[in-house]
Write a protein that holds these residues in place. Sequence first.
Motif, PDB file in Angstrom:
ATOM      1  N   ALA A  19       0.829  -1.208   0.000  1.00 53.52           N
ATOM      2  CA  ALA A  19       0.000   0.000   0.000  1.00 53.52           C
ATOM      3  C   ALA A  19       0.865   1.262   0.000  1.00 53.52           C
ATOM      4  CB  ALA A  19      -0.932  -0.001   1.215  1.00 53.52           C
ATOM      5  N   LEU A  20       1.917   1.278   0.813  1.00 54.03           N
ATOM      6  CA  LEU A  20       2.788   2.450   0.872  1.00 54.03           C
ATOM      7  C   LEU A  20       3.483   2.715  -0.471  1.00 54.03           C
ATOM      8  CD1 LEU A  20       4.674   2.416   4.310  1.00 54.03           C
ATOM      9  CD2 LEU A  20       2.950   4.026   3.526  1.00 54.03           C
ATOM     10  N   VAL A  21       4.096   1.678  -1.026  1.00 54.07           N
ATOM     11  CA  VAL A  21       4.848   1.861  -2.268  1.00 54.07           C
ATOM     12  C   VAL A  21       3.916   2.214  -3.425  1.00 54.07           C
ATOM     13  CG1 VAL A  21       6.345   0.720  -3.953  1.00 54.07           C
ATOM     14  CG2 VAL A  21       6.711   0.359  -1.519  1.00 54.07           C
ATOM     15  N   TYR A  22       2.760   1.556  -3.494  1.00 52.02           N
ATOM     16  CA  TYR A  22       1.803   1.863  -4.554  1.00 52.02           C
ATOM     17  C   TYR A  22       1.293   3.293  -4.411  1.00 52.02           C
ATOM     18  CZ  TYR A  22      -1.973   1.100  -7.915  1.00 52.02           C
ATOM     19  OH  TYR A  22      -2.801   1.188  -8.998  1.00 52.02           O
ATOM     20  N   GLY A  23       1.070   3.719  -3.166  1.00 55.93           N
ATOM     21  CA  GLY A  23       0.637   5.096  -2.929  1.00 55.93           C
ATOM     22  C   GLY A  23       1.676   6.104  -3.392  1.00 55.93           C
ATOM     23  N   PHE A  24       2.946   5.879  -3.065  1.00 59.53           N
ATOM     24  CA  PHE A  24       4.012   6.774  -3.514  1.00 59.53           C
ATOM     25  C   PHE A  24       4.092   6.802  -5.042  1.00 59.53           C
ATOM     26  CE2 PHE A  24       6.241   6.010   0.737  1.00 59.53           C
ATOM     27  CZ  PHE A  24       5.934   7.269   1.201  1.00 59.53           C
ATOM     28  N   SER A  25       3.907   5.639  -5.663  1.00 61.75           N
ATOM     29  CA  SER A  25       4.000   5.556  -7.121  1.00 61.75           C
ATOM     30  C   SER A  25       2.869   6.318  -7.802  1.00 61.75           C
ATOM     31  CB  SER A  25       3.969   4.085  -7.564  1.00 61.75           C
ATOM     32  OG  SER A  25       5.019   3.361  -6.997  1.00 61.75           O
ATOM     33  N   GLU A  26       1.659   6.160  -7.296  1.00 60.77           N
ATOM     34  CA  GLU A  26       0.501   6.813  -7.909  1.00 60.77           C
ATOM     35  C   GLU A  26       0.526   8.324  -7.725  1.00 60.77           C
ATOM     36  OE1 GLU A  26      -2.314   5.438  -9.776  1.00 60.77           O
ATOM     37  OE2 GLU A  26      -0.554   4.153 -10.008  1.00 60.77           O
ATOM     38  N   ALA A  27       1.261   8.792  -6.718  1.00 56.65           N
ATOM     39  CA  ALA A  27       1.329  10.239  -6.485  1.00 56.65           C
ATOM     40  C   ALA A  27       1.965  10.961  -7.663  1.00 56.65           C
ATOM     41  CB  ALA A  27       2.111  10.531  -5.205  1.00 56.65           C
ATOM     42  N   ALA A  28       2.778  10.256  -8.451  1.00 58.95           N
ATOM     43  CA  ALA A  28       3.444  10.888  -9.597  1.00 58.95           C
ATOM     44  C   ALA A  28       2.442  11.387 -10.613  1.00 58.95           C
ATOM     45  CB  ALA A  28       4.401   9.897 -10.256  1.00 58.95           C
ATOM     46  N   SER A  29       1.375  10.617 -10.844  1.00 54.14           N
ATOM     47  CA  SER A  29       0.389  11.002 -11.851  1.00 54.14           C
ATOM     48  C   SER A  29      -0.870  11.618 -11.262  1.00 54.14           C
ATOM     49  CB  SER A  29       0.007   9.769 -12.697  1.00 54.14           C
ATOM     50  OG  SER A  29      -0.496   8.731 -11.871  1.00 54.14           O
ATOM     51  N   ARG A  30      -1.219  11.273 -10.028  1.00 51.99           N
ATOM     52  CA  ARG A  30      -2.468  11.722  -9.434  1.00 51.99           C
ATOM     53  C   ARG A  30      -2.317  12.946  -8.526  1.00 51.99           C
ATOM     54  NH1 ARG A  30      -6.702   7.828  -9.244  1.00 51.99           N
ATOM     55  NH2 ARG A  30      -6.160   5.864 -10.274  1.00 51.99           N
ATOM     56  N   GLY A  31      -1.128  13.123  -7.959  1.00 52.72           N
ATOM     57  CA  GLY A  31      -0.944  14.206  -6.993  1.00 52.72           C
ATOM     58  C   GLY A  31      -1.080  13.691  -5.574  1.00 52.72           C
ATOM     59  N   TRP A  32      -0.411  14.382  -4.646  1.00 47.68           N
ATOM     60  CA  TRP A  32      -0.376  13.922  -3.252  1.00 47.68           C
ATOM     61  C   TRP A  32      -1.722  14.039  -2.537  1.00 47.68           C
ATOM     62  CZ3 TRP A  32       3.630  11.159  -1.714  1.00 47.68           C
ATOM     63  CH2 TRP A  32       4.860  11.312  -2.359  1.00 47.68           C
ATOM     64  N   ASP A  33      -2.608  14.892  -3.026  1.00 48.70           N
ATOM     65  CA  ASP A  33      -3.901  15.081  -2.352  1.00 48.70           C
ATOM     66  C   ASP A  33      -5.007  14.229  -2.962  1.00 48.70           C
ATOM     67  OD1 ASP A  33      -3.951  16.404  -4.741  1.00 48.70           O
ATOM     68  OD2 ASP A  33      -4.886  18.239  -3.956  1.00 48.70           O
ATOM     69  N   ASP A  34      -4.674  13.358  -3.917  1.00 46.93           N
ATOM     70  CA  ASP A  34      -5.671  12.487  -4.525  1.00 46.93           C
ATOM     71  C   ASP A  34      -6.214  11.498  -3.497  1.00 46.93           C
ATOM     72  OD1 ASP A  34      -6.856  11.237  -7.138  1.00 46.93           O
ATOM     73  OD2 ASP A  34      -5.905   9.551  -6.083  1.00 46.93           O
ATOM     74  N   ALA A  41      -3.640   3.499   4.672  1.00 50.05           N
ATOM     75  CA  ALA A  41      -3.815   2.054   4.853  1.00 50.05           C
ATOM     76  C   ALA A  41      -2.478   1.375   5.111  1.00 50.05           C
ATOM     77  CB  ALA A  41      -4.481   1.455   3.611  1.00 50.05           C
ATOM     78  N   GLY A  42      -1.425   1.823   4.411  1.00 47.76           N
ATOM     79  CA  GLY A  42      -0.107   1.247   4.625  1.00 47.76           C
ATOM     80  C   GLY A  42       0.377   1.434   6.047  1.00 47.76           C
ATOM     81  N   VAL A  43       0.213   2.639   6.572  1.00 48.61           N
ATOM     82  CA  VAL A  43       0.643   2.916   7.947  1.00 48.61           C
ATOM     83  C   VAL A  43      -0.161   2.079   8.945  1.00 48.61           C
ATOM     84  CG1 VAL A  43       0.740   4.692   9.740  1.00 48.61           C
ATOM     85  CG2 VAL A  43       1.440   5.249   7.398  1.00 48.61           C
ATOM     86  N   VAL A  44      -1.480   1.981   8.730  1.00 47.17           N
ATOM     87  CA  VAL A  44      -2.344   1.211   9.635  1.00 47.17           C
ATOM     88  C   VAL A  44      -1.967  -0.274   9.618  1.00 47.17           C
ATOM     89  CG1 VAL A  44      -4.715   0.424  10.039  1.00 47.17           C
ATOM     90  CG2 VAL A  44      -4.269   2.830   9.519  1.00 47.17           C
ATOM     91  N   LEU A  45      -1.763  -0.822   8.424  1.00 49.51           N
ATOM     92  CA  LEU A  45      -1.411  -2.241   8.317  1.00 49.51           C
ATOM     93  C   LEU A  45      -0.062  -2.532   8.967  1.00 49.51           C
ATOM     94  CD1 LEU A  45      -2.585  -3.025   4.683  1.00 49.51           C
ATOM     95  CD2 LEU A  45      -3.538  -3.972   6.789  1.00 49.51           C
ATOM     96  N   LEU A  46       0.900  -1.639   8.787  1.00 44.33           N
ATOM     97  CA  LEU A  46       2.211  -1.853   9.405  1.00 44.33           C
ATOM     98  C   LEU A  46       2.141  -1.717  10.922  1.00 44.33           C
ATOM     99  CD1 LEU A  46       4.582  -0.041   6.880  1.00 44.33           C
ATOM    100  CD2 LEU A  46       4.268  -2.498   7.203  1.00 44.33           C
ATOM    101  N   ALA A  47       1.280  -0.807  11.403  1.00 41.53           N
ATOM    102  CA  ALA A  47       1.077  -0.697  12.852  1.00 41.53           C
ATOM    103  C   ALA A  47       0.436  -1.976  13.397  1.00 41.53           C
ATOM    104  CB  ALA A  47       0.202   0.514  13.160  1.00 41.53           C
ATOM    105  N   ALA A  48      -0.543  -2.510  12.648  1.00 38.71           N
ATOM    106  CA  ALA A  48      -1.172  -3.766  13.054  1.00 38.71           C
ATOM    107  C   ALA A  48      -0.170  -4.914  13.039  1.00 38.71           C
ATOM    108  CB  ALA A  48      -2.348  -4.077  12.127  1.00 38.71           C
ATOM    109  N   PHE A  49       0.727  -4.884  12.059  1.00 41.08           N
ATOM    110  CA  PHE A  49       1.792  -5.886  12.006  1.00 41.08           C
ATOM    111  C   PHE A  49       2.650  -5.828  13.265  1.00 41.08           C
ATOM    112  CE2 PHE A  49       6.317  -6.608  11.044  1.00 41.08           C
ATOM    113  CZ  PHE A  49       6.293  -7.946  10.706  1.00 41.08           C
TER     114      PHE A  49
END
Length: 490
Positions: free
Chosen positions: A209-224, A233-241
Motif C-alpha cells: 500500500a505504501l509503495v503503490y501510494g508513492f508511485s501513484e502520487a506521480a500522476s495523481r498528486g499527493w492530495d488524490d 492504509a499502509g501505515v495502519v497495516l504496518l502498525a497492526a503488524f
Amino acid sequence: MADNRRWWALVVIALAQLMVVLDMTIVNIALPSAQADLNMSDANRQWVITAYTLAFGGLLLLGGRVSDLAGRKTTFMIGLVGFAAASALGGAATGQGMLFGARALQGVFAALLAPAALSLLATTFTEPKERAKAFGVFGAIVGAGAAIGLLAGGLLTEYLDWRWCLYVNVPIALLAFAGAWAILAPGGRHPDAHLDVPGALLGSGGMLALVYGFSEAASRGWDDGLVVTLLVAGVVLLAAFGVWQTRARVPLLPMSVIKDRQRVGAFLTVLFVTVGMFGVFLFLTYYLQGVLGWSPLKTGLAYLPMTAAMIVGSTQIAARLLSKVPPRTLIVPGLLVAAGGLAIIAQVGVEPAYASHVLPGMLMLGLGMSTAMMTSISLATGSVAPRDSGAASATFNTAQQVGGSIGTALLNTIAASATATYLTAHAGPGVDKRLLQAEATVHGFNVATWWAFGALLLAALIAGVVVNAERAPTPQGAGERTPEPVDTLG
C-alpha cells in the motif's frame, strides 16, 4: 579441510548474493530499451524495479522463517531454482504485465534466497578475524553488486538484447546450485519455527500500500483520494503488524531481534541509506543515456570507478578496522562522505559533467557507502541466537529492500513532479522545446537527488545516536564448540 570448505562455502554464498543484488540494478541500464520495446509509460517504468524490490522486501521476514523451519541449505537451493525460472520468464516477456509479474516472482524467490545466504554466512564464520574477512567480502558484494549490475546491463544491452539482463541469471543460479549441492550440508532447522501467515499478510500488505501510494502520487498528486487512502492504509497495516508481532506464538520478527540497540541502529541506517540510493542509480542511468546520449555500454563503464571504490571501502577500510574501532566511527563518516558525493552529483546540468561532477561523486559514494554497509551487516547479524539467525538476516534484507522500494517510488515521484513544474514555469513562445525538456528532466533528477542526500544525512544521524557499541558484536557461541557452524557445511 574444514577451513577450506568454509571458504568455498563463502564463494557459493557470495555468488548467490551477487545475483540477488545485481538483479536490483542490472535492468536499470536496460530499462530504456525495455520501455521502448514493451511500450511502457514513464510513470509505469519504475515498476520494473519496484515489482522486484517490493515482493523481495515484503516477503523477506517470511522467507527468514522458512529458512529456520525447512533448513538453510534447502531454502537456499529452492530460492536459486525459483529465481532462475522467474528470470527466464522475464526475459521472454511479451508485454509489460508479464515483465512486471516475472520481476515480482523473482522477488518472491529472492526473499527465500537472501536470508538463507546471510544466515549461512553468519553461522559459518564465528571467529572474529575470519568473520571480519568473510563479511568484508560479503559487504563488497552487497555494495559493488549494484554497480556491477549496471556494467553488466550495459554490456548485455549493447551487444545482445535487454532480455539477456534477465537470462544471465540462469547460468549463475545453476552454478551456485551445483556449488551448494556439493559443499553445503543440511542443517539449521529449528523445531519451534512457525510460519506466521497473518504477520506476513499484514507486513506485505502494508508495504504494498505504501509503495503503490508513492508511485501513484506521480500522476495523481499527493492530495488524490486514492493516494491518501493507500498511504494511510499502509501505515495502519504496518502498525497492526507491529502489534501482532508482540502476540504471535512464533513471530516473523522476534522481539529479541529488535530489542538489541545495535541491530536496531543497523536496520534503520540501512533503511534510510537505500531510500536514498536506489533512485539515484536510476536517475544517473537516464541522465547519461537520455540527456547526454551515451550508449548502454558507455553508461555501464561509467560506473566502474564506483565499483572499485566500493571494493576498497569494504575490504580495505571496514574489514580492517571493524574489530579495532567502534562501529559508528566507520558508519557515520562513511555516510557523510557518500552524502557529499550526492551533493556533487545533484549539481549536474544538461552539458556533459561526468569528469567534473559524476565521477568524483561516484567515487565518494562508493567509498562511503561500502564502508557503512559492511559495518551495518556485521552489526545486524552479530550476537543473535542461532534459532533467530534467519529472522535477523531477513530483517536486515527487509530494511534494504523496503528502503529500495520506497526510495525508487518516492524519488521517481519527486523527480516527475519537479520536472512537470519546471516545464510549466519555463514554457513559452520561442523556447527550444527539446532543450527545455532536457533541462526540466535534469532539474527533476537534481531535486530528487537532494532528497536522497537528506536521507543519507538522516541515516548518519541515526547511526551516530543509536549505535554506541565499542566493537562490532560476534555471534552467540563464538569461540565455543557449537554444532551450528558445522551444520552448514559438508
